[in-house]
Write a protein that holds these residues in place. Structure first.
Motif, PDB file in Angstrom:
ATOM      1  N   ILE A 182       0.835  -1.204   0.000  1.00 39.84           N
ATOM      2  CA  ILE A 182       0.000   0.000   0.000  1.00 39.84           C
ATOM      3  C   ILE A 182       0.869   1.254   0.000  1.00 39.84           C
ATOM      4  CG2 ILE A 182      -1.635   1.361   1.369  1.00 39.84           C
ATOM      5  CD1 ILE A 182      -2.841  -1.344   2.292  1.00 39.84           C
ATOM      6  N   ILE A 183       1.883   1.282   0.861  1.00 43.37           N
ATOM      7  CA  ILE A 183       2.777   2.448   0.912  1.00 43.37           C
ATOM      8  C   ILE A 183       3.560   2.568  -0.394  1.00 43.37           C
ATOM      9  CG2 ILE A 183       4.741   3.482   2.098  1.00 43.37           C
ATOM     10  CD1 ILE A 183       3.773   2.115   4.665  1.00 43.37           C
ATOM     11  N   HIS A 184       3.983   1.424  -0.916  1.00 48.00           N
ATOM     12  CA  HIS A 184       4.816   1.416  -2.117  1.00 48.00           C
ATOM     13  C   HIS A 184       4.120   2.048  -3.325  1.00 48.00           C
ATOM     14  CE1 HIS A 184       7.229  -0.083  -5.458  1.00 48.00           C
ATOM     15  NE2 HIS A 184       6.152  -0.649  -5.947  1.00 48.00           N
ATOM     16  N   VAL A 185       2.828   1.772  -3.504  1.00 48.30           N
ATOM     17  CA  VAL A 185       2.196   2.158  -4.770  1.00 48.30           C
ATOM     18  C   VAL A 185       2.094   3.670  -4.946  1.00 48.30           C
ATOM     19  CG1 VAL A 185       0.875   0.023  -5.030  1.00 48.30           C
ATOM     20  CG2 VAL A 185      -0.159   1.948  -3.833  1.00 48.30           C
ATOM     21  N   PHE A 186       2.029   4.430  -3.840  1.00 43.60           N
ATOM     22  CA  PHE A 186       1.811   5.871  -4.016  1.00 43.60           C
ATOM     23  C   PHE A 186       2.947   6.744  -3.502  1.00 43.60           C
ATOM     24  CE2 PHE A 186       0.424   5.463   0.374  1.00 43.60           C
ATOM     25  CZ  PHE A 186       0.773   6.672   0.937  1.00 43.60           C
ATOM     26  N   ARG A 187       3.803   6.212  -2.636  1.00 46.12           N
ATOM     27  CA  ARG A 187       4.747   7.072  -1.930  1.00 46.12           C
ATOM     28  C   ARG A 187       5.751   7.732  -2.872  1.00 46.12           C
ATOM     29  NH1 ARG A 187       9.611   5.305   0.303  1.00 46.12           N
ATOM     30  NH2 ARG A 187      10.613   6.879   1.597  1.00 46.12           N
ATOM     31  N   MET A 188       6.462   6.963  -3.668  1.00 46.88           N
ATOM     32  CA  MET A 188       7.477   7.560  -4.523  1.00 46.88           C
ATOM     33  C   MET A 188       6.889   8.302  -5.726  1.00 46.88           C
ATOM     34  SD  MET A 188      10.007   7.155  -2.694  1.00 46.88           S
ATOM     35  CE  MET A 188      11.082   8.108  -3.753  1.00 46.88           C
ATOM     36  N   PRO A 189       5.789   7.836  -6.342  1.00 46.81           N
ATOM     37  CA  PRO A 189       5.169   8.694  -7.359  1.00 46.81           C
ATOM     38  C   PRO A 189       4.801  10.074  -6.818  1.00 46.81           C
ATOM     39  CG  PRO A 189       4.319   6.474  -7.563  1.00 46.81           C
ATOM     40  CD  PRO A 189       5.169   6.486  -6.326  1.00 46.81           C
ATOM     41  N   ALA A 190       4.212  10.108  -5.613  1.00 41.18           N
ATOM     42  CA  ALA A 190       3.857  11.397  -5.024  1.00 41.18           C
ATOM     43  C   ALA A 190       5.098  12.221  -4.711  1.00 41.18           C
ATOM     44  CB  ALA A 190       3.029  11.180  -3.757  1.00 41.18           C
ATOM     45  N   PHE A 191       6.158  11.581  -4.254  1.00 39.46           N
ATOM     46  CA  PHE A 191       7.391  12.297  -3.934  1.00 39.46           C
ATOM     47  C   PHE A 191       7.979  12.969  -5.171  1.00 39.46           C
ATOM     48  CE2 PHE A 191      11.997  12.517  -3.741  1.00 39.46           C
ATOM     49  CZ  PHE A 191      12.210  13.177  -2.555  1.00 39.46           C
ATOM     50  N   PHE A 192       8.068  12.234  -6.278  1.00 37.91           N
ATOM     51  CA  PHE A 192       8.639  12.829  -7.488  1.00 37.91           C
ATOM     52  C   PHE A 192       7.697  13.880  -8.078  1.00 37.91           C
ATOM     53  CE2 PHE A 192      11.644   9.407  -7.174  1.00 37.91           C
ATOM     54  CZ  PHE A 192      12.802   9.955  -7.715  1.00 37.91           C
ATOM     55  N   PHE A 193       6.416  13.726  -7.858  1.00 36.93           N
ATOM     56  CA  PHE A 193       5.464  14.740  -8.281  1.00 36.93           C
ATOM     57  C   PHE A 193       5.755  16.060  -7.566  1.00 36.93           C
ATOM     58  CE2 PHE A 193       1.398  16.924  -8.107  1.00 36.93           C
ATOM     59  CZ  PHE A 193       0.929  16.783  -9.402  1.00 36.93           C
ATOM     60  N   ILE A 194       5.939  15.991  -6.261  1.00 34.48           N
ATOM     61  CA  ILE A 194       6.263  17.192  -5.480  1.00 34.48           C
ATOM     62  C   ILE A 194       7.603  17.778  -5.916  1.00 34.48           C
ATOM     63  CG2 ILE A 194       6.762  18.057  -3.165  1.00 34.48           C
ATOM     64  CD1 ILE A 194       4.988  15.824  -2.101  1.00 34.48           C
ATOM     65  N   ALA A 195       8.584  16.898  -6.152  1.00 35.28           N
ATOM     66  CA  ALA A 195       9.898  17.377  -6.575  1.00 35.28           C
ATOM     67  C   ALA A 195       9.806  18.162  -7.875  1.00 35.28           C
ATOM     68  CB  ALA A 195      10.855  16.188  -6.730  1.00 35.28           C
ATOM     69  N   GLY A 196       9.027  17.662  -8.825  1.00 35.63           N
ATOM     70  CA  GLY A 196       8.855  18.370 -10.086  1.00 35.63           C
ATOM     71  C   GLY A 196       8.121  19.690  -9.906  1.00 35.63           C
ATOM     72  N   TYR A 197       7.128  19.686  -9.032  1.00 33.24           N
ATOM     73  CA  TYR A 197       6.351  20.903  -8.765  1.00 33.24           C
ATOM     74  C   TYR A 197       7.257  22.032  -8.285  1.00 33.24           C
ATOM     75  CZ  TYR A 197       2.806  23.907  -6.601  1.00 33.24           C
ATOM     76  OH  TYR A 197       2.023  24.976  -6.239  1.00 33.24           O
ATOM     77  N   PHE A 198       8.102  21.741  -7.299  1.00 36.59           N
ATOM     78  CA  PHE A 198       8.955  22.787  -6.752  1.00 36.59           C
ATOM     79  C   PHE A 198      10.163  23.076  -7.631  1.00 36.59           C
ATOM     80  CE2 PHE A 198       6.654  21.911  -2.764  1.00 36.59           C
ATOM     81  CZ  PHE A 198       6.231  23.205  -2.526  1.00 36.59           C
ATOM     82  N   ALA A 199      10.584  22.100  -8.406  1.00 33.82           N
ATOM     83  CA  ALA A 199      11.665  22.386  -9.357  1.00 33.82           C
ATOM     84  C   ALA A 199      11.236  23.486 -10.319  1.00 33.82           C
ATOM     85  CB  ALA A 199      12.038  21.116 -10.123  1.00 33.82           C
ATOM     86  N   ALA A 200      10.023  23.369 -10.853  1.00 28.33           N
ATOM     87  CA  ALA A 200       9.529  24.380 -11.791  1.00 28.33           C
ATOM     88  C   ALA A 200       9.368  25.737 -11.111  1.00 28.33           C
ATOM     89  CB  ALA A 200       8.207  23.925 -12.394  1.00 28.33           C
ATOM     90  N   LEU A 201       8.871  25.748  -9.871  1.00 25.64           N
ATOM     91  CA  LEU A 201       8.709  27.016  -9.155  1.00 25.64           C
ATOM     92  C   LEU A 201      10.052  27.691  -8.895  1.00 25.64           C
ATOM     93  CD1 LEU A 201       5.940  26.377  -6.463  1.00 25.64           C
ATOM     94  CD2 LEU A 201       5.720  27.498  -8.679  1.00 25.64           C
ATOM     95  N   LEU A 202      11.025  26.918  -8.457  1.00 27.56           N
ATOM     96  CA  LEU A 202      12.313  27.504  -8.115  1.00 27.56           C
ATOM     97  C   LEU A 202      13.101  27.922  -9.344  1.00 27.56           C
ATOM     98  CD1 LEU A 202      13.351  25.222  -5.130  1.00 27.56           C
ATOM     99  CD2 LEU A 202      12.478  27.555  -5.052  1.00 27.56           C
ATOM    100  N   LEU A 203      12.904  27.240 -10.456  1.00 26.06           N
ATOM    101  CA  LEU A 203      13.560  27.655 -11.695  1.00 26.06           C
ATOM    102  C   LEU A 203      12.992  28.969 -12.219  1.00 26.06           C
ATOM    103  CD1 LEU A 203      14.054  24.243 -13.505  1.00 26.06           C
ATOM    104  CD2 LEU A 203      15.844  25.892 -12.928  1.00 26.06           C
ATOM    105  N   ALA A 204      11.832  29.363 -11.728  1.00 27.43           N
ATOM    106  CA  ALA A 204      11.288  30.672 -12.072  1.00 27.43           C
ATOM    107  C   ALA A 204      11.939  31.785 -11.251  1.00 27.43           C
ATOM    108  CB  ALA A 204       9.779  30.692 -11.853  1.00 27.43           C
ATOM    109  N   ARG A 205      12.636  31.422 -10.179  1.00 27.77           N
ATOM    110  CA  ARG A 205      13.258  32.411  -9.304  1.00 27.77           C
ATOM    111  C   ARG A 205      14.771  32.469  -9.454  1.00 27.77           C
ATOM    112  NH1 ARG A 205       9.259  29.850  -5.957  1.00 27.77           N
ATOM    113  NH2 ARG A 205       7.683  31.332  -5.271  1.00 27.77           N
ATOM    114  N   ARG A 206      15.374  31.392  -9.941  1.00 26.42           N
ATOM    115  CA  ARG A 206      16.827  31.309 -10.006  1.00 26.42           C
ATOM    116  C   ARG A 206      17.261  30.919 -11.410  1.00 26.42           C
ATOM    117  NH1 ARG A 206      17.394  27.485  -4.627  1.00 26.42           N
ATOM    118  NH2 ARG A 206      16.292  28.871  -3.187  1.00 26.42           N
ATOM    119  N   SER A 207      18.483  31.256 -11.751  1.00 25.30           N
ATOM    120  CA  SER A 207      19.019  30.827 -13.039  1.00 25.30           C
ATOM    121  C   SER A 207      19.209  29.320 -13.021  1.00 25.30           C
ATOM    122  CB  SER A 207      20.353  31.512 -13.314  1.00 25.30           C
ATOM    123  OG  SER A 207      21.357  30.999 -12.443  1.00 25.30           O
ATOM    124  N   PRO A 208      19.129  28.658 -14.188  1.00 25.97           N
ATOM    125  CA  PRO A 208      19.301  27.208 -14.217  1.00 25.97           C
ATOM    126  C   PRO A 208      20.615  26.750 -13.601  1.00 25.97           C
ATOM    127  CG  PRO A 208      18.448  27.990 -16.318  1.00 25.97           C
ATOM    128  CD  PRO A 208      18.788  29.204 -15.519  1.00 25.97           C
TER     129      PRO A 208
END
Length: 394
Positions: free
Chosen positions: A57-83
């Motif tokens: 149960i933990i396996h099926v959603f934990r890491m997909p959700a984690f990488f989803f969050i990582a991508g979300y904030f990567a895009a936000l922070l790339l709007a504030r900082r140079s690549p």
């Protein structure tokens, strides 16, 4: 349209990140005590179907959700900082703890694992042999950092090559359409992820790439598996109308999540690997959406406890498995109900890992080594009037 750079902190994402990281503890405890299944830790004759299902149960959603969050904030922070600036920060924040942990914590983890399988002399011989021959033996539970660094490199390169991506939003009409049909959007994402995982990873294995370097060290199979979720997170950060809909509980999504998870648990071990990955993705995406909605509802407010857990969660994750291995080894000789033993190990691992964090944060060199944060960086991100983006950058 361009991205509006809000200074408002999104506390629910903090809470979600902390929970996902900390779920690594009960997940690995459950992996240890699955019924009749072998893992890196050998719990002897102890095992229960309850832990088999809990781990899945933990396996099926934990890491997909984690990488989803990582991508979300990567895009936000790339709007504030140079690549370049952002990528250097990512390689410092993630790369230094990765290297240090590979050289310090994981050898300790591995010898403890060997001691759960063999007497001392045989355990040492197996530890030396595997250390010399197996890349996966070194990486262990730190694979996600390697994959995350790949994804960060891709995101930074994309913004460097196409600067308009730095501030771009999805076209208003597309964002509105996706938000208006949010159920179909989530199902489409789940289906795409399921098909992608089933096909791409199977081709990876059929191509003979499941060997020491591409799989065990470089983790290219897991890069294929989780990068779509990272990209979905990047897109969501540029779709404000879809975001608002994603934060709402959907009974229809809940039904799909329940059915997919029930099938996943019922058919576990009976499906072919591609079919199993497809079903995992359907359950993972839908459960992740429900989890995001739950965190938005219960945790979208400042909380000193959540703040502390967010700051501590990365170090807790690095330390939890070596500590757990030693406790499982010690617990093998203790006769007590399995549920009680597993619960005690979970609480002790959390407490001891948190204690490691509280000590590490006081020693600048250790903070850099295991948390990727220098003293100057820590001060600069917590000055009055500045928003602390370290945790949200993942």
């Amino acid at each position: 349209m361009t991205l509006i750079r809000s200074a408002q902190r999104e506390h629910h994402w903090d809470a979600l990140r902390a929970v996902l990281m900390l779920l690594g503890i009960p997940y690995h405890v459950a992996m240890t005590y699955r019924a009749g299944q072998v893992w890196i830790l050998n719990a002897g004759e102890e095992g229960s179907t309850f832990f088999t299902y809990t781990a899945q149960i933990i396996h099926v959603f934990r890491m997909p959700a984690f990488f989803f969050i990582a991508g979300y904030f990567a895009a936000l922070l790339l709007a504030r900082r140079s690549p370049g600036q952002w990528l250097r920060g990512r390689f410092t924040r993630l790369g230094i703890p990765l290297i240090v942990s590979l050289l310090t914590l994981n050898p300790l983890l591995n010898i403890a694992c060997e001691l759960t399988n063999f007497p001392a002399a045989e355990a040492l011989a197996s530890w030396i042999r595997n250390s010399e021959t197996s890349g996966g033996y070194w990486v262990r539970h730190l694979w996600f950092i390697i994959v995350l660094l790949y994804d960060c490199l891709i995101a930074a390169t994309a913004v460097w090559l196409f600067p308009k991506l730095r501030d771009a939003l999805l076209p208003t009409q597309l964002d509105s359409a996706l938000a208006r049909h949010v159920f179909l959007t989530i199902i489409a994402v789940a289906l795409f992820a399921g098909v992608w995982e089933a096909v791409s990873i199977e081709l990876f294995y059929l191509g003979g790439f499941a060997t020491n370097v591409p799989q065990e060290i470089l983790r290219l199979d897991q890069f294929l598996e989780f990068t779509p979720y990272f990209l979905f997170g990047c897109l969501l950060s540029r779709a404000p109308k879809l975001q608002r809909k994603l934060y709402r509980f959907s009974p229809a999504i809940a039904v799909i999540a329940f059915i997919a998870l029930a099938l996943d648990l019922t058919l576990m071990g009976l499906l072919s690997p591609p079919a199993g990955r497809f079903l995992d993705a359907i359950a993972g995406v839908t459960i992740a959406q429900l989890f995001i909605a739950l965190m938005k509802w219960v945790a979208d407010r400042p909380s000193p406890l959540i703040r502390e857990l967010v700051d501590a969660s990365f170090v807790i994750y690095l330390f939890h498995l070596p500590i757990m291995a030693l406790l499982v080894l010690a617990g093998r000789s203790m006769a007590m109900p399995l549920a009680l033993k597993a619960s005690l190990i979970t609480l002790l691992v959390l407490g001891l890992s948190f204690g490691a964090w509280r000590f590490i944060r006081t020693v600048p060199l250790l903070r850099l080594a295991f948390d990727g944060i220098s003293k100057s960086a820590s001060l600069s991100t917590t000055l009055p009037g500045k928003r602390d983006l370290r945790s949200q950058g993942l």
